[in-house]
Structure formats: structure tokens, C-alpha cells
Design a protein around this motif. Structure first.
Motif, PDB file in Angstrom:
ATOM      1  N   LEU A  30     -57.928  51.226  36.339  1.00 38.09           N
ATOM      2  CA  LEU A  30     -57.756  49.768  36.260  1.00 38.09           C
ATOM      3  C   LEU A  30     -58.928  49.058  35.587  1.00 38.09           C
ATOM      4  CD1 LEU A  30     -56.137  48.881  39.712  1.00 38.09           C
ATOM      5  CD2 LEU A  30     -55.009  49.042  37.489  1.00 38.09           C
ATOM      6  N   MET A  31     -59.823  49.792  34.952  1.00 34.60           N
ATOM      7  CA  MET A  31     -60.974  49.151  34.322  1.00 34.60           C
ATOM      8  C   MET A  31     -60.568  48.281  33.140  1.00 34.60           C
ATOM      9  SD  MET A  31     -64.277  51.608  34.374  1.00 34.60           S
ATOM     10  CE  MET A  31     -65.120  50.330  33.468  1.00 34.60           C
ATOM     11  N   ARG A  32     -59.428  48.578  32.513  1.00 32.43           N
ATOM     12  CA  ARG A  32     -58.953  47.767  31.403  1.00 32.43           C
ATOM     13  C   ARG A  32     -58.069  46.615  31.878  1.00 32.43           C
ATOM     14  NH1 ARG A  32     -62.198  48.621  27.123  1.00 32.43           N
ATOM     15  NH2 ARG A  32     -62.665  50.842  26.940  1.00 32.43           N
ATOM     16  N   GLU A  33     -57.771  46.579  33.156  1.00 30.43           N
ATOM     17  CA  GLU A  33     -56.874  45.554  33.686  1.00 30.43           C
ATOM     18  C   GLU A  33     -57.629  44.411  34.359  1.00 30.43           C
ATOM     19  OE1 GLU A  33     -54.106  46.646  32.492  1.00 30.43           O
ATOM     20  OE2 GLU A  33     -55.034  48.606  32.213  1.00 30.43           O
ATOM     21  N   VAL A  34     -58.852  44.653  34.819  1.00 31.71           N
ATOM     22  CA  VAL A  34     -59.625  43.616  35.517  1.00 31.71           C
ATOM     23  C   VAL A  34     -61.026  43.570  34.929  1.00 31.71           C
ATOM     24  CG1 VAL A  34     -58.306  43.860  37.660  1.00 31.71           C
ATOM     25  CG2 VAL A  34     -60.374  45.225  37.321  1.00 31.71           C
ATOM     26  N   PRO A  35     -61.727  42.439  35.068  1.00 34.16           N
ATOM     27  CA  PRO A  35     -63.100  42.356  34.560  1.00 34.16           C
ATOM     28  C   PRO A  35     -64.017  43.366  35.242  1.00 34.16           C
ATOM     29  CG  PRO A  35     -62.224  40.167  35.093  1.00 34.16           C
ATOM     30  CD  PRO A  35     -61.258  41.165  35.637  1.00 34.16           C
ATOM     31  N   LEU A  36     -65.146  43.650  34.587  1.00 37.28           N
ATOM     32  CA  LEU A  36     -66.080  44.649  35.106  1.00 37.28           C
ATOM     33  C   LEU A  36     -66.579  44.282  36.499  1.00 37.28           C
ATOM     34  CD1 LEU A  36     -67.806  47.185  34.767  1.00 37.28           C
ATOM     35  CD2 LEU A  36     -69.501  45.791  33.553  1.00 37.28           C
ATOM     36  N   ARG A  37     -66.840  42.990  36.741  1.00 31.90           N
ATOM     37  CA  ARG A  37     -67.325  42.570  38.060  1.00 31.90           C
ATOM     38  C   ARG A  37     -66.302  42.911  39.142  1.00 31.90           C
ATOM     39  NH1 ARG A  37     -65.842  38.119  35.148  1.00 31.90           N
ATOM     40  NH2 ARG A  37     -64.099  36.881  35.990  1.00 31.90           N
ATOM     41  N   CYS A  38     -65.006  42.829  38.796  1.00 27.60           N
ATOM     42  CA  CYS A  38     -63.956  43.162  39.755  1.00 27.60           C
ATOM     43  C   CYS A  38     -63.838  44.678  39.939  1.00 27.60           C
ATOM     44  CB  CYS A  38     -62.630  42.572  39.292  1.00 27.60           C
ATOM     45  SG  CYS A  38     -62.598  40.769  39.231  1.00 27.60           S
TER      46      CYS A  38
ATOM     47  N   VAL B 229     -46.692  47.776  18.849  1.00 26.91           N
ATOM     48  CA  VAL B 229     -45.322  47.814  19.327  1.00 26.91           C
ATOM     49  C   VAL B 229     -45.363  48.053  20.818  1.00 26.91           C
ATOM     50  CG1 VAL B 229     -43.119  49.000  19.177  1.00 26.91           C
ATOM     51  CG2 VAL B 229     -44.520  48.744  17.138  1.00 26.91           C
ATOM     52  N   PRO B 230     -44.793  47.176  21.640  1.00 26.46           N
ATOM     53  CA  PRO B 230     -44.809  47.406  23.089  1.00 26.46           C
ATOM     54  C   PRO B 230     -44.242  48.762  23.424  1.00 26.46           C
ATOM     55  CG  PRO B 230     -44.018  45.200  22.566  1.00 26.46           C
ATOM     56  CD  PRO B 230     -44.144  45.929  21.268  1.00 26.46           C
ATOM     57  N   GLY B 231     -44.935  49.475  24.278  1.00 21.07           N
ATOM     58  CA  GLY B 231     -44.493  50.802  24.684  1.00 21.07           C
ATOM     59  C   GLY B 231     -45.182  51.912  23.946  1.00 21.07           C
ATOM     60  N   SER B 232     -45.886  51.610  22.863  1.00 19.37           N
ATOM     61  CA  SER B 232     -46.555  52.662  22.114  1.00 19.37           C
ATOM     62  C   SER B 232     -47.810  53.092  22.815  1.00 19.37           C
ATOM     63  CB  SER B 232     -46.896  52.167  20.707  1.00 19.37           C
ATOM     64  OG  SER B 232     -47.804  51.094  20.770  1.00 19.37           O
ATOM     65  N   ILE B 233     -48.155  54.357  22.670  1.00 14.16           N
ATOM     66  CA  ILE B 233     -49.370  54.893  23.277  1.00 14.16           C
ATOM     67  C   ILE B 233     -50.468  54.870  22.241  1.00 14.16           C
ATOM     68  CG2 ILE B 233     -50.437  56.956  24.237  1.00 14.16           C
ATOM     69  CD1 ILE B 233     -47.827  57.653  25.515  1.00 14.16           C
ATOM     70  N   GLN B 234     -51.589  54.234  22.565  1.00 15.47           N
ATOM     71  CA  GLN B 234     -52.701  54.123  21.646  1.00 15.47           C
ATOM     72  C   GLN B 234     -53.756  55.154  21.997  1.00 15.47           C
ATOM     73  OE1 GLN B 234     -53.841  50.088  22.108  1.00 15.47           O
ATOM     74  NE2 GLN B 234     -51.795  49.294  21.671  1.00 15.47           N
ATOM     75  N   HIS B 235     -54.568  55.528  21.026  1.00 19.30           N
ATOM     76  CA  HIS B 235     -55.528  56.610  21.228  1.00 19.30           C
ATOM     77  C   HIS B 235     -56.549  56.271  22.296  1.00 19.30           C
ATOM     78  CE1 HIS B 235     -53.982  59.096  18.037  1.00 19.30           C
ATOM     79  NE2 HIS B 235     -53.996  58.064  17.213  1.00 19.30           N
ATOM     80  N   VAL B 236     -57.028  55.057  22.297  1.00 16.57           N
ATOM     81  CA  VAL B 236     -57.986  54.639  23.321  1.00 16.57           C
ATOM     82  C   VAL B 236     -57.367  53.467  24.048  1.00 16.57           C
ATOM     83  CG1 VAL B 236     -60.307  53.817  23.779  1.00 16.57           C
ATOM     84  CG2 VAL B 236     -59.904  55.373  21.897  1.00 16.57           C
ATOM     85  N   TYR B 237     -56.996  53.672  25.286  1.00 16.73           N
ATOM     86  CA  TYR B 237     -56.195  52.693  25.986  1.00 16.73           C
ATOM     87  C   TYR B 237     -56.993  51.437  26.272  1.00 16.73           C
ATOM     88  CZ  TYR B 237     -52.734  56.266  26.410  1.00 16.73           C
ATOM     89  OH  TYR B 237     -51.800  57.207  26.118  1.00 16.73           O
ATOM     90  N   GLY B 238     -56.722  50.414  25.501  1.00 18.39           N
ATOM     91  CA  GLY B 238     -57.322  49.115  25.731  1.00 18.39           C
ATOM     92  C   GLY B 238     -58.740  48.993  25.247  1.00 18.39           C
ATOM     93  N   ALA B 239     -59.352  50.083  24.748  1.00 18.94           N
ATOM     94  CA  ALA B 239     -60.760  50.026  24.405  1.00 18.94           C
ATOM     95  C   ALA B 239     -61.021  49.105  23.232  1.00 18.94           C
ATOM     96  CB  ALA B 239     -61.273  51.427  24.075  1.00 18.94           C
ATOM     97  N   GLN B 240     -60.053  49.016  22.297  1.00 16.69           N
ATOM     98  CA  GLN B 240     -60.278  48.182  21.136  1.00 16.69           C
ATOM     99  C   GLN B 240     -59.735  46.778  21.325  1.00 16.69           C
ATOM    100  OE1 GLN B 240     -58.030  50.440  21.610  1.00 16.69           O
ATOM    101  NE2 GLN B 240     -56.496  50.606  20.012  1.00 16.69           N
TER     102      GLN B 240
ATOM    103  N   MET C 197     -66.152  50.301  23.851  1.00 17.73           N
ATOM    104  CA  MET C 197     -66.222  49.987  25.271  1.00 17.73           C
ATOM    105  C   MET C 197     -66.720  48.573  25.488  1.00 17.73           C
ATOM    106  SD  MET C 197     -67.878  53.641  26.435  1.00 17.73           S
ATOM    107  CE  MET C 197     -68.143  53.126  28.134  1.00 17.73           C
ATOM    108  N   SER C 198     -66.617  48.134  26.718  1.00 13.56           N
ATOM    109  CA  SER C 198     -67.123  46.812  27.081  1.00 13.56           C
ATOM    110  C   SER C 198     -67.990  46.960  28.342  1.00 13.56           C
ATOM    111  CB  SER C 198     -65.951  45.857  27.359  1.00 13.56           C
ATOM    112  OG  SER C 198     -65.167  46.328  28.442  1.00 13.56           O
ATOM    113  N   PRO C 199     -68.934  46.044  28.549  1.00 11.59           N
ATOM    114  CA  PRO C 199     -69.267  44.873  27.732  1.00 11.59           C
ATOM    115  C   PRO C 199     -70.042  45.266  26.473  1.00 11.59           C
ATOM    116  CG  PRO C 199     -70.758  45.014  29.582  1.00 11.59           C
ATOM    117  CD  PRO C 199     -69.760  46.115  29.777  1.00 11.59           C
TER     118      PRO C 199
END
Length: 517
Positions: free
Chosen positions: A426-434, A18-29, A287-289
Motif C-alpha cells: 500500500l505504499m503507492r496508495e497512501v502518503p509516506l507518513r501514513c 490503459v486501465p487494467g494494464s500492468i506497468q513495469h514499476v507499479y506507481g513508481a513513475q 521512488m518517492s519522496p
């Protein structure tokens, strides 16, 4: 708020997104943004309807609340909002830097044209490329996305001379592209400019006492891969400037770290620490990569680093988000021992055990240095992040009142999308190289991770202002802000973002004296 018996709590609803919901790990999954799966988020060109269509009334936050049957009382949030007066930004006074960036970029592209390309005397046909701004026109293109729209020639009279002729750090305009993509970092493929920059770094690092101030100025525009590891260790304060003291310092710090391992790591199964270790153990595979992190040796290294840091910093302990901050340091330091260009898929099993121990200890200490400056982001209730989000909100209201009012009109709260920007840098917003390219500059800036990061986040919104203003629905607007289309970004995109962030800092806060000309 409705009672638990009457309405199900919003944050404890089903696992549906649901947009706006807070997830336990932000963007990790979640995987990076895929334009094939989220094509509706891309706004290459505005679509004009061929036939008159009745305008769709945008949904408000309250309507969204009722549709999802949650118990989110939006009225309680109103008291927490800052009453911001909308101020119009005189963009003509502050945009010379952005125009210079675009001109330099276009000139460099022109130098590499094939023999059949148009000469300097010929006028090319109109295209979708950003137009060059004449030297006398100092108008600001607020975002890169808007630069594709030509401005009428008659508007040149709006230009206002810029009193501060230099607003970028040393070499920032010359070396706009920063560090090249990983596939071009071999010595044979280095461009003449990058080879020259690499020589400057080597000369600066070879002296008996490295001038850290000059190293920061040179690093602002990006650090070449061959010297990035040693440069990060120096800029983070992990290594001393004196060359003769470095071997002893490395040996002492590495010995100290593994003493912590011997003393604390066996306690991970104790009742008092087992919850911390369990959460770390759960978060690392997300986590990624993934190809790198999921290698058993790497997973064990990350578990040790995060557990030892949490035990030695009880004020915050381990908080989700800290795990992401280990990755850039580890990747940069492991590159000293890996010849493969794509470190995301590199096999660390070929790295000697002693080298892996060194990388682990260096990563721990450099991450600790970073967190020392932003630890209030991760203490109870995360007050540092709350404060930074409020500062970002106030900053955007002054930089671009239209975007700020648009978000407020559609009841999108900054905390709903900017929390992750602060929590994960911003690690979840841009690629690792960026991210690595961003951190080159962050470590060159005074309080880069705590202060300059705010201007980068503001520049992020300015960069996407056209797309943000086109969204007229709460759900779509929030979804766009949480999944910005940056999956294919490169170093040049980051350099443009950093140039805009520095311009904003120069205009809305005094720039450091050593960056002024």
C-alpha cells in the motif's frame, strides 16, 4: 487469443495509459493522486440530475477490449475465478467498535472547542459531520464515506447487542489518533495525551529487559517519533530485548553488513550481476519522496542495500517493488540525526558519515527481517501475491457481497488493482507518513505484513464502498481503484482504517489471545 499478426498484444501496446494494464514499476513513475487533476474521482455528495436524462449504459469489459483493439481474452480468466456464494453480513452484531471509534473521536474534538463553541447541553444544527451513534444503537456504518448519511431513528430496533465487548487491541480506542503529524512532533507541541504515551514508551524501553509483548500492545495505536526508531528495531527482531546486549549487537551487525559490501558490491559490473544492478539503478530515481531519494548519498545507499540483498537471496533476487520497502526504514532511522520536521526534503549531507553508515546497516537488516516473512511475494511468478489476492477476493465476498458482486458484474478482477497493494504494501496508495503509521501497527501484529495486511486491504475496499458502487463503468471503476483519493490522508484516517481492519479480523478470524480482554 488472437495471433500476433492479427492483433497487437495488449501488454505490448503503446505507452498510452490503459486501465487494467500492468506497468513495469507499479506507481513508481506516477505522482500521488491530485484531486485537482482527477476531480471526477471525488464523490463528496451524490449528484441528482435536475432534468430527466437517459441512463448511460455502462461499458463492459468486452466492449472495452474491442474499443482498445487489444488481444486480452477475458474468457480465459473465468476459469481462475472462485465461485463465491454471496453471504449477507449481519452488520448489527459487529459494529460496536466502529461506533465507539466515532464517538471517541467526536468527544475529543468537543474537548478542544473554542470558548464560543456550543456547550454539551446545546443541540448543534445539522451539519455534514458524521452523526454520533447513540450508545444503544449498535448499527454498523460500513464505511466512513457512508457515515455522512443519517439513519432513521426508527431503525434503532435493528440493533443487536455485541457479545464481545472489546474488539480492539490495548489502547487502540483511547489513542485513536496515533502519532501526530510531523509538524507537531516537537516536545513543546506534544499534547498531554501524547506526552503521557511517550513517557510510557520511555519507561518500557528503559528497563534492563524490554517486555516485547507490552511494547507491541502499546505500539499498536502508533509510536511517538522520538522512540520510533528503537521500537522498530526491537519489534522487527533486529535488536535483543536485553539493554546490555544491544550495543554489541549493533556493532556486530553493522560490521557484518559492510563486510558484504566489501565482498559483493564490486561484482555489480560483472556480466552475471549487471542486469540486476542496472534495474536497481533505473528504479531508484522513480521512488518517492524524490527530494530525499535523488540526493546522491541516499541513492548510493539504496543501491547498495538492494544489490546486497538481491545477491544474498538468489531465490528471488531483485524484484520491482522491493525498492519501495527500503524507504520507511531509512526515513525512520535517519530521523534520529535530523532535526527538520519534514524529512521528505531534509538534506542528508549534514548527517555525519558514521551516522549514515549506521542508518544504512540498520535499514538493510530490518528490511531483510520484513522480507523474510513475505519472500514468496517476490520469488518466480510471485506465488505469494497470487495467493494473497485470491484470499482477499474470498474475504471481500464474505465481508461485503454487494461490493464483490459489483466488481464481478463489471468484470474488474482483483489482480488488476490489488496486485500493487500486495507488491508495495500500500505504499503507492497512501502518503509516506501514513505508511509509517501503518507499519507501527503491522510490526505490532503477529504476521502483520503477511496476514493482517489482507484485512487492511479489505478495509480499504469497505472504506470506499459507496464510491465503488456508484461507478457503473469498467474503465472508471478500475481507474478509481488504481488512484484512490488518499493524498491528503493523515494519521487519523489510518487509525480509522486500522480499527476497521481489526474489526474485520476479529469477526472473520479469531483475534490473538493477548489482544482480547
Amino acid at each position: 487469443m488472437a495471433s500476433d499478426g492479427a492483433r497487437k498484444q495488449f501488454w505490448k501496446r503503446s505507452n498510452s495509459k490503459v486501465p487494467g494494464s500492468i506497468q513495469h514499476v507499479y506507481g513508481a513513475q506516477h505522482p500521488p493522486f491530485d484531486p485537482l487533476l482527477h476531480g471526477t474521482l471525488l464523490r463528496a455528495t451524490p449528484k441528482a440530475p435536475t432534468t430527466p436524462v437517459k441512463a448511460k449504459r455502462g461499458s463492459t469489459f468486452q466492449e472495452f477490449e474491442r474499443n482498445t483493439s487489444d488481444a486480452w481474452d477475458a474468457g480465459e480468466d473465468d476459469d481462475e475465478l472462485l465461485a463465491m456464494a454471496a453471504e449477507s453480513l449481519n452488520t448489527a452484531v459487529v459494529m460496536e467498535t466502529a461506533n465507539r471509534v466515532l464517538r471517541n473521536h467526536s468527544q475529543r474534538q468537543g474537548c478542544h472547542k473554542p470558548p464560543g463553541a456550543l456547550g454539551p447541553e446545546q443541540k448543534p444544527k445539522p451539519s455534514a459531520e458524521p452523526p454520533l451513534v447513540p450508545s444503544g444503537d449498535l448499527r454498523l456504518v460500513k464505511s466512513v464515506s457512508e457515515s455522512h448519511t443519517s439513519c432513521p431513528a426508527g431503525s434503532a430496533s435493528d440493533a443487536v447487542p455485541l457479545q464481545r465487548s472489546q474488539s480492539l487491541p490495548h489502547s487502540a480506542t483511547v489513542a485513536l489518533g496515533g502519532v501526530p503529524e510531523p509538524s507537531t512532533l516537537s516536545s513543546s507541541a506534544l499534547s498531554e495525551r501524547e506526552a503521557s504515551r511517550l513517557d510510557k514508551f520511555k519507561q518500557l524501553l528503559a528497563g534492563p529487559n524490554t517486555d516485547l509483548e507490552e511494547l507491541r500492545k502499546l505500539s499498536w495505536s502508533g509510536i511517538p517519533k522520538p522512540v520510533r526508531a528503537i521500537t522498530w528495531k526491537l519489534l522487527s527482531g533486529y535488536l535483543p530485548a536485553n539493554v546490555d546486549r544491544r550495543p554489541a549487537t549493533l556493532q556486530r551487525k553493522q560490521k557484518e553488513y559492510f563486510a558484504f559490501i566489501d565482498h559483493y558490491y564490486d561484482s555489480r559490473t560483472d556480466e552475471v550481476h549487471q542486469d540486476t544492478y542496472r534495474q536497481i539503478h533505473i528504479d531508484i530515481p522513480r521512488m518517492s519522496p524524490e527530494a530525499l531519494i535523488l540526493q546522491p548519498k541516499v541513492t548510493e545507499i539504496f543501491e547498495r542495500i538492494l544489490f546486497i540483498w538481491a545477491i544474498r537471496h538468489p531465490a528471488s533476487g531483485y524484484v520491482q517493488g522491493i525498492n519501495d520497502l527500503v524507504t520507511p526504514f531509512f526515513v525512520v532511522f535517519i530521523c534520529e540525526y535530523i532535526d527538520e520536521e519534514d524529512v521528505d526534503t531534509a538534506d542528508v549531507s549534514c548527517v555525519p558519515a558514521d551516522a549514515l553508515r549506521n542508518v544504512e546497516a540498520d535499514t538493510y537488516w530490518c528490511m531483510s527481517r520484513l522480507l523474510d516473512g513475505i519472500q514468496d511475494n517476490y520469488t518466480f511468478a510471485q506465488p505469494g501475491i497470487q495467493m494473497k489476492v485470491k484470499i482477499l477476493e474470498e474475504l471481500v465476498s464474505r465481508i461485503d457481497g454487494q461490493v464483490h458482486r459489483h466488481l464481478d458484474q463489471h468484470e474488474v478482477r482483483y489482480l488488476q488493482f490489488a496486485f500493487r497493494w500486495m507488491n508495495n504494501l500500500l505504499m503507492r496508495e497512501v502518503p509516506l507518513r501514513c505508511t509509517i503509521r501503518l507499519w507501527d501497527t503491522y510490526q505490532s501484529e503477529p504476521e502483520g505484513f503477511a496476514h493482517f495486511h489482507l484485512y487492511v486491504c479489505a478495509a480499504f475496499l469497505v472504506r470506499w464502498r459507496k464510491e465503488i458502487l456508484e461507478e457503473r463503468d469498467f474503465q472508471e471503476l478500475l481507474l478509481f481503484l488504481q488512484n484512490l483519493p488518499t493524498a491528503h490522508w493523515g494519521d487519523e484516517d489510518v487509525s480509522l482504517l486500522l480499527a476497521e481492519a481489526y474489526r474485520l479480523k476479529f469477526v472473520f478470524a479469531d483475534a490473538p489471545n493477548h489482544y482480547k480482554k
